[in-house]
Design a protein around this motif. Sequence first.
Motif, PDB file in Angstrom:
ATOM      1  N   SER A   1      52.594  -2.101 -11.601  1.00 42.20           N
ATOM      2  CA  SER A   1      52.095  -0.801 -11.162  1.00 42.20           C
ATOM      3  C   SER A   1      51.291  -0.950  -9.877  1.00 42.20           C
ATOM      4  N   ASP A   2      51.337   0.079  -9.032  1.00 39.82           N
ATOM      5  CA  ASP A   2      50.541   0.054  -7.807  1.00 39.82           C
ATOM      6  C   ASP A   2      49.630   1.276  -7.725  1.00 39.82           C
ATOM      7  N   ILE A   3      49.361   1.913  -8.880  1.00 39.55           N
ATOM      8  CA  ILE A   3      48.486   3.084  -8.927  1.00 39.55           C
ATOM      9  C   ILE A   3      47.406   2.861  -9.984  1.00 39.55           C
ATOM     10  N   VAL A   4      46.155   3.081  -9.588  1.00 43.23           N
ATOM     11  CA  VAL A   4      45.038   3.074 -10.527  1.00 43.23           C
ATOM     12  C   VAL A   4      44.468   4.488 -10.562  1.00 43.23           C
ATOM     13  N   ALA A   5      44.347   5.057 -11.756  1.00 47.81           N
ATOM     14  CA  ALA A   5      43.919   6.445 -11.907  1.00 47.81           C
ATOM     15  C   ALA A   5      42.541   6.524 -12.547  1.00 47.81           C
ATOM     16  N   VAL A   6      41.797   7.556 -12.158  1.00 56.24           N
ATOM     17  CA  VAL A   6      40.501   7.872 -12.767  1.00 56.24           C
ATOM     18  C   VAL A   6      40.570   9.322 -13.230  1.00 56.24           C
ATOM     19  N   ASP A   7      40.519   9.551 -14.536  1.00 54.45           N
ATOM     20  CA  ASP A   7      40.546  10.898 -15.103  1.00 54.45           C
ATOM     21  C   ASP A   7      39.179  11.236 -15.677  1.00 54.45           C
ATOM     22  N   MET A   8      38.783  12.492 -15.495  1.00 60.29           N
ATOM     23  CA  MET A   8      37.473  12.910 -15.989  1.00 60.29           C
ATOM     24  C   MET A   8      37.519  14.390 -16.334  1.00 60.29           C
ATOM     25  N   THR A   9      36.878  14.770 -17.417  1.00 63.07           N
ATOM     26  CA  THR A   9      36.838  16.170 -17.839  1.00 63.07           C
ATOM     27  C   THR A   9      35.402  16.677 -17.819  1.00 63.07           C
ATOM     28  N   TYR A  10      35.278  17.950 -17.474  1.00 64.56           N
ATOM     29  CA  TYR A  10      33.981  18.638 -17.443  1.00 64.56           C
ATOM     30  C   TYR A  10      34.224  20.031 -18.017  1.00 64.56           C
TER      31      TYR A  10
ATOM     32  N   LYS B   1      46.168   4.217  -4.562  1.00 65.11           N
ATOM     33  CA  LYS B   1      47.371   3.405  -4.371  1.00 65.11           C
ATOM     34  C   LYS B   1      46.955   2.015  -3.908  1.00 65.11           C
ATOM     35  N   VAL B   2      47.466   0.996  -4.590  1.00 67.87           N
ATOM     36  CA  VAL B   2      47.086  -0.390  -4.310  1.00 67.87           C
ATOM     37  C   VAL B   2      47.992  -0.961  -3.225  1.00 67.87           C
ATOM     38  N   LEU B   3      47.388  -1.671  -2.282  1.00 70.78           N
ATOM     39  CA  LEU B   3      48.151  -2.302  -1.206  1.00 70.78           C
ATOM     40  C   LEU B   3      49.033  -3.422  -1.742  1.00 70.78           C
ATOM     41  N   ASP B   4      50.152  -3.658  -1.072  1.00 71.92           N
ATOM     42  CA  ASP B   4      51.029  -4.772  -1.435  1.00 71.92           C
ATOM     43  C   ASP B   4      50.264  -6.088  -1.302  1.00 71.92           C
ATOM     44  N   GLY B   5      50.463  -6.962  -2.272  1.00 74.17           N
ATOM     45  CA  GLY B   5      49.797  -8.255  -2.248  1.00 74.17           C
ATOM     46  C   GLY B   5      48.508  -8.296  -3.034  1.00 74.17           C
ATOM     47  N   TYR B   6      48.020  -7.140  -3.478  1.00 73.12           N
ATOM     48  CA  TYR B   6      46.801  -7.085  -4.284  1.00 73.12           C
ATOM     49  C   TYR B   6      47.163  -6.874  -5.753  1.00 73.12           C
ATOM     50  N   ASP B   7      46.365  -7.449  -6.624  1.00 75.12           N
ATOM     51  CA  ASP B   7      46.586  -7.303  -8.061  1.00 75.12           C
ATOM     52  C   ASP B   7      45.975  -5.987  -8.536  1.00 75.12           C
ATOM     53  N   ALA B   8      46.812  -5.138  -9.160  1.00 75.08           N
ATOM     54  CA  ALA B   8      46.346  -3.816  -9.596  1.00 75.08           C
ATOM     55  C   ALA B   8      45.231  -3.929 -10.631  1.00 75.08           C
ATOM     56  N   ARG B   9      45.285  -4.946 -11.488  1.00 70.02           N
ATOM     57  CA  ARG B   9      44.247  -5.079 -12.518  1.00 70.02           C
ATOM     58  C   ARG B   9      42.900  -5.442 -11.903  1.00 70.02           C
ATOM     59  N   SER B  10      42.918  -6.274 -10.865  1.00 70.50           N
ATOM     60  CA  SER B  10      41.664  -6.614 -10.190  1.00 70.50           C
ATOM     61  C   SER B  10      41.076  -5.393  -9.492  1.00 70.50           C
TER      62      SER B  10
ATOM     63  N   GLN C   1      41.614  -2.324 -10.398  1.00 71.75           N
ATOM     64  CA  GLN C   1      41.140  -1.451 -11.476  1.00 71.75           C
ATOM     65  C   GLN C   1      39.737  -1.853 -11.928  1.00 71.75           C
ATOM     66  N   LEU C   2      39.494  -3.151 -12.052  1.00 71.01           N
ATOM     67  CA  LEU C   2      38.170  -3.625 -12.460  1.00 71.01           C
ATOM     68  C   LEU C   2      37.118  -3.276 -11.412  1.00 71.01           C
ATOM     69  N   ASP C   3      37.466  -3.416 -10.124  1.00 67.62           N
ATOM     70  CA  ASP C   3      36.525  -3.055  -9.059  1.00 67.62           C
ATOM     71  C   ASP C   3      36.212  -1.559  -9.092  1.00 67.62           C
ATOM     72  N   ILE C   4      37.248  -0.740  -9.329  1.00 69.96           N
ATOM     73  CA  ILE C   4      37.032   0.708  -9.404  1.00 69.96           C
ATOM     74  C   ILE C   4      36.163   1.055 -10.609  1.00 69.96           C
ATOM     75  N   GLN C   5      36.423   0.399 -11.740  1.00 67.34           N
ATOM     76  CA  GLN C   5      35.622   0.650 -12.941  1.00 67.34           C
ATOM     77  C   GLN C   5      34.151   0.325 -12.688  1.00 67.34           C
ATOM     78  N   ASN C   6      33.890  -0.797 -12.028  1.00 71.24           N
ATOM     79  CA  ASN C   6      32.503  -1.173 -11.727  1.00 71.24           C
ATOM     80  C   ASN C   6      31.850  -0.168 -10.785  1.00 71.24           C
ATOM     81  N   ALA C   7      32.620   0.314  -9.796  1.00 72.17           N
ATOM     82  CA  ALA C   7      32.075   1.294  -8.855  1.00 72.17           C
ATOM     83  C   ALA C   7      31.767   2.614  -9.556  1.00 72.17           C
ATOM     84  N   ILE C   8      32.646   3.035 -10.465  1.00 70.94           N
ATOM     85  CA  ILE C   8      32.423   4.285 -11.199  1.00 70.94           C
ATOM     86  C   ILE C   8      31.215   4.154 -12.124  1.00 70.94           C
TER      87      ILE C   8
END
Length: 373
Positions: free
Chosen positions: A40-49, A92-101, A103-110
């Motif tokens: 996969s090359d997409i990391v999603a963040v879903d949130m409800t309010y 959208k994740v750039l080619d050559g980057y690991d989507a899981r890594s 995702q972890l960076d995005i999770q930490n930022a959120i």
Amino acid sequence: MIRYFTAHRTAGNLLMLAIIILGIYGVARMRRETFPDFASDIVAVDMTYPGAASSEIEENLVFKIEDAVDGIDGIAEINSLARDGFCSVRAKVLDGYDARSVQLDIQNAIDRIDTFPADADKPIVYELKQPDRVLSLAVYGNAPPRQIEAMAEKVKDELIASPLISLVTVAGFSEHEISIELSRESLMQWGLSVPDIARAVAAGSVDMPVGSVEDVTGKTTIRVTDQARDADDFADIVIVTSRQGGMIRLGDVAKISDTYEENDRFIRFDGQPAALVHIDATDTEDSLKIAAEVQRIVAGIRQRGDLPQTVHIATWGNLAEAVESRLNLLINNGLIGLILVLLALTMFLNIRVAFWVAMGIPVSFLGTIFAMQ
């Protein structure tokens, strides 16, 4: 090693037996899927309010998530969607980057964001993957769209109740809406205007937070949950109240009906209106087991007569059949090849030696299957 097993035949036989047992175990655990997994090359963040308008969602959720995610290495672009009560931000994740890594960076930022509204639900960060389509069911018949949709949702609920099935969606209908038709005569009779009706409907159909109460046990959110859900609920909304206690309701001055947004796309099956129930498999589920479970559930629905006589259910686009036919072809070709090898060897070797040489083929396959688990 060859010299060792030549001198110790029992060890060789035990090793072969172990490979066969482990290989059979691997075959039993092997997941059969329609298509291979793709990175996969997409990391999603879903949130409800709940209760928040799209403008509030954009200001209080989307902008903050975008600011936190922007600048993380490996992200090519960010796309966002905001609607009433919900938002989704996709990176959208750039080619050559690991989507899981990423995702972890995005999770930490959120997780570092501490200014989300207190009533908003916790954001969900996940790697967006394309589900593996197994098959679809067509729920169709000479019936009103609302009835067909209700039957399709009923079938969906039965499928989801199975522990083998986790991804089920219903397609074939546009967004549900409530139609309120006003006549000039009714408005003039009661001395009302269209803005009067609009304000009354907005005030009489509410689902939003109105505050909170704090005590020693924590913080409790107070919500008004009086949102109208169907035509009967809207018809019961009070438009005007007289001093004597009399009430004029929306149903007295308007024609209210459950309908759908106008859409030029529709589904027909066997020439009749239909809904499609799509059944997908996750990356840990077996397509053939899911297909067999779906057929069992559908047979039970037909046997119990759960559907009206005017509504029918049929299988459509069963991709699991293609998987099963390919596996059967592979097994048949393997058996034919094994027999041909055995016959060819017996032309030059005695039958005992030919048998053990030929046995090396299935043993090698079983060992490989176990090693791939």
